[in-house]
Motif scaffolding. Sequence first.
Motif, PDB file in Angstrom:
ATOM      1  N   UNK A 155       0.807  -1.219   0.000  1.00 22.18           N
ATOM      2  CA  UNK A 155       0.000   0.000   0.000  1.00 22.18           C
ATOM      3  C   UNK A 155       0.844   1.276   0.000  1.00 22.18           C
ATOM      4  N   UNK A 156       2.166   1.145  -0.070  1.00 23.19           N
ATOM      5  CA  UNK A 156       3.043   2.321  -0.131  1.00 23.19           C
ATOM      6  C   UNK A 156       3.040   2.838  -1.573  1.00 23.19           C
ATOM      7  N   UNK A 157       2.853   4.153  -1.784  1.00 24.22           N
ATOM      8  CA  UNK A 157       2.802   4.667  -3.160  1.00 24.22           C
ATOM      9  C   UNK A 157       4.128   4.479  -3.895  1.00 24.22           C
ATOM     10  N   UNK A 158       4.046   4.108  -5.171  1.00 22.31           N
ATOM     11  CA  UNK A 158       5.244   3.830  -5.965  1.00 22.31           C
ATOM     12  C   UNK A 158       6.148   5.054  -6.039  1.00 22.31           C
ATOM     13  N   UNK A 159       5.574   6.234  -6.101  1.00 26.25           N
ATOM     14  CA  UNK A 159       6.383   7.459  -6.197  1.00 26.25           C
ATOM     15  C   UNK A 159       6.842   7.948  -4.829  1.00 26.25           C
ATOM     16  N   UNK A 160       6.368   7.345  -3.743  1.00 31.01           N
ATOM     17  CA  UNK A 160       6.757   7.761  -2.408  1.00 31.01           C
ATOM     18  C   UNK A 160       5.972   8.977  -1.948  1.00 31.01           C
ATOM     19  N   UNK A 161       6.375   9.547  -0.814  1.00 30.18           N
ATOM     20  CA  UNK A 161       5.707  10.722  -0.257  1.00 30.18           C
ATOM     21  C   UNK A 161       6.563  11.978  -0.406  1.00 30.18           C
ATOM     22  N   UNK A 162       7.882  11.803  -0.410  1.00 28.03           N
ATOM     23  CA  UNK A 162       8.802  12.939  -0.396  1.00 28.03           C
ATOM     24  C   UNK A 162       9.849  12.731  -1.479  1.00 28.03           C
ATOM     25  N   UNK A 163      10.238  13.836  -2.119  1.00 30.02           N
ATOM     26  CA  UNK A 163      11.355  13.768  -3.063  1.00 30.02           C
ATOM     27  C   UNK A 163      12.447  14.702  -2.582  1.00 30.02           C
ATOM     28  N   UNK A 164      13.667  14.417  -2.986  1.00 33.14           N
ATOM     29  CA  UNK A 164      14.779  15.287  -2.603  1.00 33.14           C
ATOM     30  C   UNK A 164      15.499  15.734  -3.859  1.00 33.14           C
ATOM     31  N   UNK A 165      16.053  16.929  -3.780  1.00 27.77           N
ATOM     32  CA  UNK A 165      16.811  17.485  -4.902  1.00 27.77           C
ATOM     33  C   UNK A 165      17.843  18.445  -4.339  1.00 27.77           C
TER      34      UNK A 165
END
Length: 199
Positions: A155-165
Motif C-alpha cells: 500500500x506504499x505509493x510507488x512514487x513515495x511521499x517525499x522527493x529530494x533534490x
Amino acid sequence: MTQRLDQLQAALQEVLGERIRDFKRERGEITITVAAADLTEVATTLRDHPKLKFEQLIDLCGVDMSTYKDQPWDGLRFCVVSHLLSVSLNWRVRLKVFAPNDDLPVVPAVTPIWNAANWFEREAFDFYGIIFEGHQDLRRILTDYGFIGHPMRKDFPVSGHVEMRYDAEQRRVVYQPVSIEPREITPRVIREDNYGGLH
C-alpha cells in the motif's frame, strides 16, 4: 534427490511434530510454516538437533502477502521467510512465520540463534515494518534518515511521499512533497512484418 528429501521430511516431522503448522514439498524444496509463538524454540531445535543441524542461515526476508498472486489475500498479511542450510548434512529448508497482528507485525528475532540474521532483520524492519522482538539494534538500514513509512509494503505509493533534490541557491539538498503526477503508462508495441525472420 528424492531420497534425501524423504529423509529430511521424516526428520523434520519426527523432531518438530505438531509445531509445524504447514508443510509443503514442491519443486525439490521443503517449506515449513510455524507459529510466531513457537519460532524461537523451533529455530533452536533446527540448529541444535543432531538429526537436523541447520547451522547456517542463508537468507531472511519479509513478505507482504496482501495481494499475493494479484488476488485478495485471506490470511495474515506479513510473513518472514528464512532459508537455512545444514552444511554437515547437506540439506536445506525454508522456514516461514506469519506475524499474528497485521497492524503491528511482531515476530521473535532469530539473531540470537543465527548471528547472520542481524542485517536481514533490520532490512525487513526497514522495508516492511516488521518488528523483531529481541533484536539488539533494530533500526533502519537502507532508507534515508527520517524516512516515513515502509517502502516495500503493497500500500506504499510507488512514487513515495517525499522527493529530494539539490537546490543550487541554498547550496544544499532539500526535501519537498512529491511533484510527480500519477499516471498509467501503456507501452507501445511495434510489430513489423517479418520481424526477426518470423512470418
